[in-house]
Scaffold this motif. Structure first.
Motif, mmCIF file in Angstrom:
data_model
loop_
_atom_site.group_PDB
_atom_site.id
_atom_site.type_symbol
_atom_site.label_atom_id
_atom_site.label_comp_id
_atom_site.label_asym_id
_atom_site.label_seq_id
_atom_site.Cartn_x
_atom_site.Cartn_y
_atom_site.Cartn_z
ATOM 1 N N PHE A 24 0.831 -1.206 0.000
ATOM 2 C CA PHE A 24 0.000 0.000 0.000
ATOM 3 C C PHE A 24 0.864 1.254 0.000
ATOM 4 N N ASP A 25 1.971 1.207 -0.702
ATOM 5 C CA ASP A 25 2.858 2.367 -0.740
ATOM 6 C C ASP A 25 3.137 2.793 -2.180
ATOM 7 N N SER A 26 2.126 2.671 -3.009
ATOM 8 C CA SER A 26 2.304 2.975 -4.427
ATOM 9 C C SER A 26 2.488 4.460 -4.692
ATOM 10 N N ALA A 27 2.055 5.318 -3.757
ATOM 11 C CA ALA A 27 2.281 6.753 -3.939
ATOM 12 C C ALA A 27 3.763 7.074 -3.774
ATOM 13 N N ALA A 28 4.481 6.211 -3.046
ATOM 14 C CA ALA A 28 5.937 6.393 -2.908
ATOM 15 C C ALA A 28 6.624 5.866 -4.155
ATOM 16 N N THR A 29 6.305 4.636 -4.517
ATOM 17 C CA THR A 29 6.749 4.079 -5.793
ATOM 18 C C THR A 29 5.853 2.899 -6.117
ATOM 19 N N THR A 30 5.525 2.750 -7.387
ATOM 20 C CA THR A 30 4.668 1.622 -7.760
ATOM 21 C C THR A 30 5.531 0.383 -7.955
ATOM 22 N N GLN A 31 4.902 -0.770 -7.867
ATOM 23 C CA GLN A 31 5.592 -1.995 -8.254
ATOM 24 C C GLN A 31 5.698 -2.033 -9.774
ATOM 25 N N LYS A 32 6.583 -2.910 -10.256
ATOM 26 C CA LYS A 32 6.859 -2.924 -11.699
ATOM 27 C C LYS A 32 6.337 -4.209 -12.328
ATOM 28 N N PRO A 33 5.683 -4.090 -13.491
ATOM 29 C CA PRO A 33 5.279 -5.317 -14.184
ATOM 30 C C PRO A 33 6.493 -6.013 -14.796
ATOM 31 N N GLN A 34 6.355 -7.305 -15.014
ATOM 32 C CA GLN A 34 7.453 -8.100 -15.570
ATOM 33 C C GLN A 34 7.977 -7.496 -16.876
ATOM 34 N N SER A 35 7.076 -6.936 -17.680
ATOM 35 C CA SER A 35 7.499 -6.409 -18.989
ATOM 36 C C SER A 35 8.496 -5.257 -18.832
ATOM 37 N N VAL A 36 8.352 -4.474 -17.771
ATOM 38 C CA VAL A 36 9.292 -3.373 -17.525
ATOM 39 C C VAL A 36 10.652 -3.933 -17.096
ATOM 40 N N ILE A 37 10.593 -4.897 -16.191
ATOM 41 C CA ILE A 37 11.829 -5.536 -15.711
ATOM 42 C C ILE A 37 12.553 -6.189 -16.894
ATOM 43 N N ASP A 38 11.791 -6.865 -17.741
ATOM 44 C CA ASP A 38 12.368 -7.547 -18.906
ATOM 45 C C ASP A 38 12.997 -6.554 -19.875
ATOM 46 N N ALA A 39 12.324 -5.414 -20.066
ATOM 47 C CA ALA A 39 12.833 -4.422 -21.023
ATOM 48 C C ALA A 39 14.184 -3.878 -20.568
ATOM 49 N N VAL A 40 14.304 -3.628 -19.255
ATOM 50 C CA VAL A 40 15.575 -3.116 -18.718
ATOM 51 C C VAL A 40 16.662 -4.186 -18.866
ATOM 52 N N CYS A 213 -1.760 23.544 -19.263
ATOM 53 C CA CYS A 213 -0.646 24.045 -18.445
ATOM 54 C C CYS A 213 0.576 24.371 -19.315
ATOM 55 N N ASP A 214 1.464 25.191 -18.768
ATOM 56 C CA ASP A 214 2.705 25.516 -19.473
ATOM 57 C C ASP A 214 3.782 24.470 -19.211
ATOM 58 N N PHE A 215 3.773 23.926 -17.983
ATOM 59 C CA PHE A 215 4.744 22.896 -17.616
ATOM 60 C C PHE A 215 4.033 21.785 -16.839
ATOM 61 N N PHE A 216 4.588 20.584 -16.942
ATOM 62 C CA PHE A 216 4.046 19.439 -16.223
ATOM 63 C C PHE A 216 5.225 18.539 -15.889
ATOM 64 N N VAL A 217 5.284 18.054 -14.655
ATOM 65 C CA VAL A 217 6.417 17.189 -14.265
ATOM 66 C C VAL A 217 5.914 15.849 -13.731
ATOM 67 N N PHE A 218 6.750 14.846 -13.863
ATOM 68 C CA PHE A 218 6.366 13.504 -13.388
ATOM 69 C C PHE A 218 7.611 12.657 -13.147
ATOM 70 N N SER A 219 7.413 11.544 -12.425
ATOM 71 C CA SER A 219 8.468 10.545 -12.209
ATOM 72 C C SER A 219 8.007 9.216 -12.790
ATOM 73 N N ALA A 220 8.877 8.571 -13.527
ATOM 74 C CA ALA A 220 8.516 7.286 -14.143
ATOM 75 C C ALA A 220 8.202 6.215 -13.099
ATOM 76 N N HIS A 221 8.955 6.243 -11.991
ATOM 77 C CA HIS A 221 8.807 5.142 -11.024
ATOM 78 C C HIS A 221 7.469 5.168 -10.279
ATOM 79 N N LYS A 222 6.754 6.266 -10.377
ATOM 80 C CA LYS A 222 5.414 6.305 -9.763
ATOM 81 C C LYS A 222 4.348 5.881 -10.773
#
Lengths: 403, 135
Positions: A24-40, A213-222
């Motif tokens: 229950f801590d996905s707002a800190a960082t989400t878990q990763k699907p296998q496809s993401v792990i495989d791609a890396v 908006c003029d700017f928008f920011v995000f983190s991939a790991h979330k």
């Protein structure tokens, strides 16, 4: 559908301290699907090369893949690829923007933010204010921690700020903000608008053209992607107009000792070797998200959230903070005067992973007169069973604390 | 309970719930610090929860006397263990104590790895620094 999706996340099926993990801590960082792990993994095993240089096959392929993700992300956000800059994440993006916009600030100017901001959307602006003499003002919120939208619109009109920077959704409380209507007013005042989308990217999948908006920011790991990578969108004229932030290789057009010229955006904001594997992993995360029906997913998340709020509300002494009507699926709660650390530590012994503390929002906690809360943050891969486990664990925890 | 009794008790318990419950009970037995002693200089830096710690020598200027409190129950329990470890020792004896090893022996180190959350590291470092200052 959800049972099927859950299978894609290997970590949800592992045991932590001999307990099945309830994450229950996905707002800190989400878990990763296998496809993401495989791609890396695949990148490092089969494709590793640097981008934007070298005539060899691997480098060309890496560059193509890397730039393709930029386009994929631009499509996801409904903007142009040249308006997307890769950074280390939302924090890095906000620092870049606050630095880049400093040239436009002077001591007459106001930077307007909300009291619900993450420290990453406060401190870079404070630094910009220190440098330029501009001052920071905050939007009005209720004692419960909910933005007063009408009063906020009025304040924007009154203050005519140079910059408005607000979160699309609060990381500490989960409140969703009607940023579109704030941006609408602000744009008419000539205000530059910045949206912190760290929490909204996954849950709300914002269309930035619609948001305005003029700017928008995000983190991939979330948003299912790897850590250490993220980005920003900037409306091109504004973006390209900003001075360079960090300098070095890659971002230059020509370097000589008599002077150096820089590339146009986004290149001029991406010095050095970028996080290539991170970007490629994030590309897999975007593919994953694009392949699922997002309205069905959003509906499921909201049902889960309701279920959680109802179950928690039934426990006497629990107080839920923030907006429970418009929420991305984050419950921030306290139990009587019990310390959030004790509750979170006991929950952990049941395999329930929550966040406790001030959630990098100390001004908000001060406003709520709290030292912190326990935060339960949901994602679509959570199940009703997870919530039942959490509620049972919380009841046991309370019994223990009150013994 | 002295530290050996605490150790035996915690070792006899299986499962984290039981261990934490016991730690919390130890905390409950620790007298609350009077508000007047919860001074800024007694606050241990580096803990996410508030921890106040006073360390001095007894009236004969020989043995260590420690009093401490926290606003969280579990950290207060951990303080009880730390205090049972150091209280009444001579400063040179305290220097030989490895509190981490103790936590490890009790099987707690996995959960209590040096983190700001519980502040164990910061508390022990503070005690070590003050003990060193006595000599």
């Amino acid at each position: 559908m959800i049972e099927q999706l859950r299978k894609d996340f290997p970590l949800l099926h592992t045991q932590v301290d001999e307990q099945t993990l309830c994450y229950f801590d996905s707002a800190a960082t989400t878990q990763k699907p296998q496809s993401v792990i495989d791609a890396v993994n695949k990148f490092y095993q089969q494709e590793n090369a640097n981008v934007h240089r070298g005539a060899h096959t691997l480098s060309a392929a890496a560059t193509t893949q890397y730039e393709a993700v930029r386009t994929k992300l631009a499509d996801f956000l409904n903007v142009a690829a040249k308006e997307v800059v890769w950074t280390k994440g939302a924090t890095d993006s906000l620092n870049l923007i606050a630095y880049g916009l400093s040239d436009k600030l002077n001591k007459e100017d106001i930077i307007l933010i909300s009291p619900l901001e993450h420290h990453a959307n406060i401190v870079p602006w404070q630094q910009a204010a220190h440098r330029t003499g501009a001052r920071i003002e905050t939007l009005p919120i209720s004692p419960q921690g909910i933005l007063d939208l009408e009063a906020s619109k009025q304040l924007i009109k009154t203050l005519q700020p140079k910059i408005l920077s607000v979160c699309h959704a609060s990381n500490a409380l989960g409140n969703i903000h009607d940023v579109a209507s704030l941006i609408d007013i602000a744009s008419r005042c000539g205000t530059i608008t910045v949206v912190d989308g760290a929490q909204s990217f996954l849950h709300l999948r914002p269309d930035l053209t619609a948001l305005g908006c003029d700017f928008f920011v995000f983190s991939a790991h979330k948003a299912l992607g790897p850590t250490g990578v993220g980005g920003l969108f900037g409306r091109y004229e504004l973006l390209n107009d900003m001075p360079v932030y960090q300098t070095g290789g890659e971002m230059i057009e020509r370097v000589s000792f008599s002077g150096t010229t820089f590339r146009d955006a986004p290149g001029k904001f991406e010095p050095g070797t970028p996080n290539i594997s991170g970007v490629i992993g994030f590309g897999a995360a975007l593919d994953y998200l694009n392949a699922i029906d997002d309205s069905a997913l959003a509906h499921y998340e909201q049902c889960l959230y309701r279920y959680l709020v109802d179950a928690l509300s039934d426990i006497g002494g629990v107080k839920i903070w923030g907006d429970i009507k418009q929420n991305i699926g984050v419950v921030s709660f306290t139990y009587k005067d019990e310390h959030h650390f004790d509750i979170a530590t006991f929950l952990n012994t049941y395999g329930v992973a929550v966040r406790s503390g001030h959630h990098c929002t100390q001004p908000l906690m001060e406003h709520l007169s709290l030292s912190g809360t326990v935060r339960v943050s949901l994602a679509f891969y959570n199940s009703y069973q997870d919530i039942d486990t959490f509620i049972d664990a919380l009841k046991d925890t309370i019994d223990m604390l009150e013994e | 309970m002295d530290i050996t009794q605490i150790q035996n008790r915690l070792n006899s318990l299986s499962g984290w719930q039981a261990k934490y419950r016991e730690i919390m009970m130890l905390g409950k037995k620790l007298p609350a610090l009077p508000e007047a002693l919860k001074t800024p200089d007694a606050l241990v830096q580096g803990c996410e929860s508030n921890v106040w710690l006073h360390l001095d020598l007894d009236e004969n200027q020989e043995r260590l006397v420690l009093i401490a409190d926290s606003d969280t129950r579990i950290v207060k329990g951990l303080l009880a263990i730390i205090l049972a470890t150091y209280n009444n020792l001579l400063p040179h004896e305290a220097k030989e104590v490895d509190a981490y090893e103790l936590f490890e022996e009790m099987g707690l180190i996995k959960h209590l790895s040096p983190s700001r959350g519980n502040g164990v590291k910061a508390i022990i470092e503070r005690i070590k620094a003050q003990v060193n200052a006595f000599q």
